[in-house]
Structure formats: structure tokens, C-alpha cells
Enzyme design. Structure first.
Site, short mmCIF file in Angstrom:
data_model
loop_
_atom_site.label_atom_id
_atom_site.label_comp_id
_atom_site.label_asym_id
_atom_site.label_seq_id
_atom_site.Cartn_x
_atom_site.Cartn_y
_atom_site.Cartn_z
N ASP A 46 -7.00 0.06 -3.65
CA ASP A 46 -8.05 1.07 -3.75
C ASP A 46 -8.84 0.92 -5.05
OD1 ASP A 46 -6.18 1.83 -5.58
OD2 ASP A 46 -5.72 3.77 -4.66
N GLU B 215 0.83 -1.22 0.00
CA GLU B 215 0.00 0.00 0.00
C GLU B 215 0.86 1.26 0.00
OE1 GLU B 215 -2.12 1.73 -1.29
OE2 GLU B 215 -3.89 0.76 -0.43
#
Ligand code: AHR
Ligand code: AHR
Ligand code: AHR
Length: 517
Positions: free
Chosen positions: A315, A239
Site C-alpha cells: 500500500d 499482505e
């Protein structure tokens, strides 16, 4: 319990001795199938190593010797009916013939990739997320044909926009808990979009911060991290960072790897993680990184959330491309020895490319071919260029030399993927068939990745059952089609006239034949 743990210890010893993918009948006799020897499949090996699979996904084969359930589900466009595709036998290969008959004359999408671990961690169409709306596209079920131990099967072909996810999992690592992952990818199908991942991600479909993901990444985006060469690289998506080693950005030990069948591994525990990879068709694994968490804040401890993604970023970034054949996630940090035995089992699984040309005629790089229409009433017409457009024309032995040259194509390994092909013009060297706004032209290769993708076509058995169909590499539900004698990449039903369903299966089925010159 006693028998089982003895069995586990015995298996572990076997495996760490590097010995055996095949367990002897005697070992098996402790459990329910006394009479036959079983070949250990990846999840049997992880279990024996004390790090059991908590998710096991494959459209090509069982990942447990005892697995006898469905591998995936397809949905066909003709009537929206669905069918589960299972294995030919327990512990065996996908029943691709069942898909072929169900999808004959129509287009099928992969709707569910079932979890074989028994935990219900199935992958389905990804919803929208912070970076991109949704739901994401589903993979075209015929877009990634493969052979596996002599059987035909299909992988999951992720074109940009395609994605699978499960936000409500069971048993997947959270927080700083340890886990392992491997996946088998097509090492020649990748891009520089974010982010072709398989593994652990956010349950909210949003970027919730550093350390909230831990997934295998494959591709050549350099925004966050990279290794030697031009890519693609196996990296860890943690991430807000694809990591090729301890540093953000460059790490010299992460090489470019592009085996046609690639085993990719990422695993992570408390201030410890690794990247490993190898050729899924032969040999062992190499370790590209093993050590402490990146020297960037936010990744130690980790904050894993336990969703599972395939083909997208945490995402729901979905600019990425790749092909997935199989992969698992484990509970616990697998030993290298366990993973080495898993790699041996993958190699023994026998992935191989299809011969490619479908029935009649072959598309061998280096050879020249003609492409003849098979639609009744048009079978004397061939793909040729005329000015710069691709059309079909009647060509015969008495046609002019110019017409014959215009209707002859040199086959190349696909400009965007060596598992597909590209067609160079015989009389305009350096010009290729490419689509633009879904019409097909002869154009000069400008070297761009868009041109390469637009000029790459993936052969499969003709949709009508005759000849060869050529799927567009970047629009895999579109196939080379003639319509009013002009050539397009067309879907079976769609917004353009040339997407008409009427005679689509015939119009997209080509007879690959001798070159005219
Ligand atoms: O870490 C790289 C990417 O950054 C993630 O996959 C995505 O969630 C974010 O955009
Ligand atoms: O043919 C469809 C798309 O149209 C191609 O990918 C691109 O070149 C053009 O914008
Ligand atoms: O390209 C010739 C024909 O034109 C196709 O077979 C049909 O789809 C369209 O009418």
C-alpha cells in the site's frame, strides 16, 4: 524446439547434479554462440530449470549470460539529463565509470531499473498509495557502492521514503499462480519500518486484502511476524502480514540473518511456500520454511495481483530501509536445486565491499583520524568539536593539546550499518559526531536507533575527485560539509543556506589523515 528442449534437459541435469555454473562449450553449440563457453547467470539457470525469469533487476550486473543492454538509468540534478548505464560486456558487470563521469560534480538519482527479461517490467518511481502519498523518493545513485568480481558498481540504496514500482507488468504471477523470487540485499542495512520488500504486490497501490501480495521482506519490524534473535529476518509479505513461517507472529525456524551480502528467497505456489536464505559471498542456502500457507484465513488460495515493488509495502507504506543489488521473479515454482545453482552463481559473481576510504587515507574501524577540509583557502582547517558543536578550526602542530584532542576522531564500524562508519570523540568517550536538524554535533550515544542513524556516515570517493565524502546514512543525498566553518549534512542545492551549491563538491570532500593525538 527440439534442440532447445534437449539443451534445457541437459542443463537441468547438470544443475541438479549440483555441478556447474559454467556450461561447456559443447552445450552452447546448439544455440547461436557456438565458439565460446558461457557462464550461466541466474536467469539462465532458472530457464534451464523450467521456471524462467519474468522480471530481472540489477544495477550491478547482467543476470543472463547474453544480456548486453542497459541495467539502469540515472538522472543528474545539475541539468536533469539522464544516462543509461549498461554492462562492460555481454553477461558482465555494470559500467560504473560511465555513471561516475556523468554524475561528477553533481548528484544522480536512479530513475529506472530496467527489466532484463525482455518483458519490459522496469521499476520506476513509485506513485502514492493507500498508506502514504507519493511519488516516492528515488535512490541516490552513489549511496551503495560495492565491488563485484573486482569491478566497482552501485546498489539501490533505499532510505525511508524511497520506493520503486511497476503496476502494469507482463508475465508476473496472478491469483494462485506459482512464482519464485530471490534478491541480494545488504544484510546490515535495514530498519523496523514497513516494509522493505521486493516482489509481487497490488496493482492499485492499496491494501486490497490478505493474500494480495507475495514479496520478499527484509528487516526487523515485529508487528506481524518475527523469528529468533533480534532480527533482521527474511519473511514473506503476503499482505496484512509478514510471515516467518506457518504461524502469524513467531516461528522458531526463522533466524536472524545479517550477512553483509544476503541472498533472500521467497517462493509461492498452490498451498505451498518457502523462505530460504544464505550468505551471497559463500556457501549454500538454508530453508527456513517450506510448507502450507499460513494458518490465518485469506492466504489460501492466494490473490496475487502481479505488480512489482521495491523498497515499500503493497500500500506504499514507505518507512522502510534497505539496499538492493539484484533480484528476479520467475514464472513457476523453482526447485530447491535450481535455487541452489542460482546461489552458486551469485557467490561466483563475487560481491565484496569497497575499501571505503576513497583516495588518500583510510577509515579503518579502531583507528584514529583527522578530517581536513580540502576547499581552497580552508585546507588548514579540521573537523573538531567546540562546546558541543562540530566546526572547522585551524589546527597545527603547535596547537594546544585540547584543540588537538578536539580534532581527533576514533573510527568505528557504523552504529547503524557496518558498511559505513561512525566517529567517536577522542576526548569525550561515548560521544559521536551526529546530525540534528542537519547541523552536526558531538553528542553522547543514547542508544536509540535515531542516534545510530544520525551518527552513521557512508564513505565514498570525494565528490570533488579529492579525498573522501561522507554520506549521511539516513539522508543519503546529504554529506558532511563545512559552511561558514560550521559542519552540517548538506545536499547539493536545497532550502538551507548550508545546502548552497557553490563550492559544495569541495566542501564535502575531506582529507582523511593522521590523528592529532
Ligand atoms: O503485509 C504488511 C504490509 O501491510 C503491507 O506491505 C502493506 O500493504 C500493509 O500495510
Ligand atoms: O538532522 C536531521 C534530523 O533532525 C535528524 O535525523 C534528527 O535527529 C533530527 O530531527
Ligand atoms: O566553511 C567555509 C566556507 O564557508 C565554505 O567553503 C563555503 O561553502 C562557505 O562560504
Amino acid at each position: 524446439m527440439n534442440v532447445l528442449s534437449r539443451l534445457r534437459r541437459a542443463r537441468k541435469a547438470l544443475i541438479s547434479a549440483g555441478a556447474a555454473v559454467t556450461l561447456a562449450a559443447g552445450l552452447q553449440s546448439g544455440i547461436s554462440t557456438p565458439s565460446q563457453a558461457a557462464t550461466s547467470l541466474p536467469c539462465d539457470i532458472y530457464a534451464a530449470g523450467g521456471t524462467p525469469c519474468v522480471a530481472a533487476h540489477s544495477t550491478t550486473r547482467a543476470l543472463y549470460a547474453s544480456y548486453n543492454g542497459s541495467l539502469y538509468q540515472v538522472r543528474r540534478s545539475s541539468d536533469n539529463a539522464t544516462r543509461n548505464i549498461g554492462v562492460l560486456s555481454a553477461g558482465g558487470y555494470a559500467d560504473a565509470a560511465s555513471q561516475d563521469s556523468f554524475c561528477s560534480g553533481t548528484t544522480c538519482l536512479i530513475t529506472i531499473i530496467y527489466d532484463q527479461s525482455g518483458r519490459g517490467n522496469n521499476l520506476t518511481q513509485a506513485p502514492g498509495g493507500g498508506a502514504a502519498g507519493g511519488p516516492d523518493n528515488l535512490a541516490v545513485a552513489t549511496a551503495a557502492p560495492t565491488m563485484i568480481n573486482g569491478h566497482k558498481a552501485y546498489g539501490v540504496y533505499v532510505a525511508a521514503g524511497t520506493g520503486y514500482r511497476n503496476d502494469h507488468t507482463s508475465g508476473i504471477a496472478t491469483g494462485d499462480q506459482p512464482e519464485g523470487m530471490y534478491a541480494v540485499f545488504d544484510g546490515t542495512h535495514y530498519n523496523g519500518g514497513c516494509c522493505f520488500d521486493y516482489g509481487n504486490a497490488e496493482t492499485s497501490n492499496n491494501d486490497t486484502g490478505n493474500g494480495h501480495m507475495e514479496a520478499i521482506y527484509f528487516g526487523n519490524i515485529k508487528v506481524w511476524g518475527y523469528g529468533t534473535g533480534n532480527g533482521p529476518w527474511v519473511m514473506a509479505d503476503l499482505e496484512n502480514g509478514l510471515f516467518s513461517g506457518v504461524n502469524a507472529g513467531y516461528n522458531a525456524n526463522d533466524p536472524t540473518v545479517s550477512h553483509r551480502y544476503l541472498t533472500a528467497i521467497v517462493k509461492g505456489g498452490a498451498n505451498l511456500w518457502s523462505i530460504r536464505a544464505g550468505n551471497a559471498q559463500s556457501g549454500g542456502l538454508s530453508t527456513y520454511y517450506s510448507g502450507k500457507r499460513p494458518n490465518v484465513s485469506g492466504y489460501n488460495p492466494m490473490h496475487k495481483e502481479g505488480a512489482i515493488i521495491l523498497g515499500i509495502g503493497g500500500d506504499n507504506s514507505k518507512g522502510s530501509a534497505g539496499t538492493f543489488y539484484e533480484g528476479v521473479m520467475t514464472s513457476g515454482y523453482p526447485t530447491d536445486a535450481t535455487e541452489n545453482a542460482v546461489q552458486a552463481s551469485i557467490v561466483a559473481g563475487g560481491y565484496a565491499t569497497t575499501s571505503g576510504g576513497g583516495s588518500g587515507g583510510t577509515l579503518t574501524p579502531g583507528s584514529s583520524v583527522s578530517l581536513r577540509a580540502t576547499t581552497s583557502g580552508y585546507t588548514d582547517r579540521y573537523v573538531r568539536h567546540y562546546n558541543d558543536q562540530a566546526i572547522t578550526s585551524v589546527i597545527t602542530s603547535s596547537s594546544s593539546d585540547l584543540d588537538k584532542n578536539d580534532a581527533t576522531w576514533i573510527v568505528h564500524s557504523g552504529l547503524a550499518s557496518s558498511s559505513c562508519v561512525s566517529f567517536e570523540s577522542k576526548n569525550y568517550p561515548g560521544d559521536y559526531l551526529r546530525h540534528q536538524n542537519f547541523q552536526v554535533y558531538r553528542q553522547h550515544n543514547d542508544g536509540s536507533s535515531l542516534f545510530a542513524a544520525d551518527a552513521t556516515f557512508c564513505p565514498q570517493t570525494g565528490k570533488s575527485g579529492q579525498g573522501t565524502s561522507l554520506a549521511s546514512y539516513n539522508y543519503p543525498d546529504r554529506f558532511l560539509r563545512h559552511y561558514n566553518n560550521t559542519v552540517y549534512v548538506a545536499s547539493n542545492g536545497g532550502s538551507h543556506d548550508f545546502d548552497s551549491s557553490s563550492s559544495w563538491t569541495d566542501d564535502v570532500s575531506w582529507a582523511v589523515g593522521q590523528p592529532w593525538v
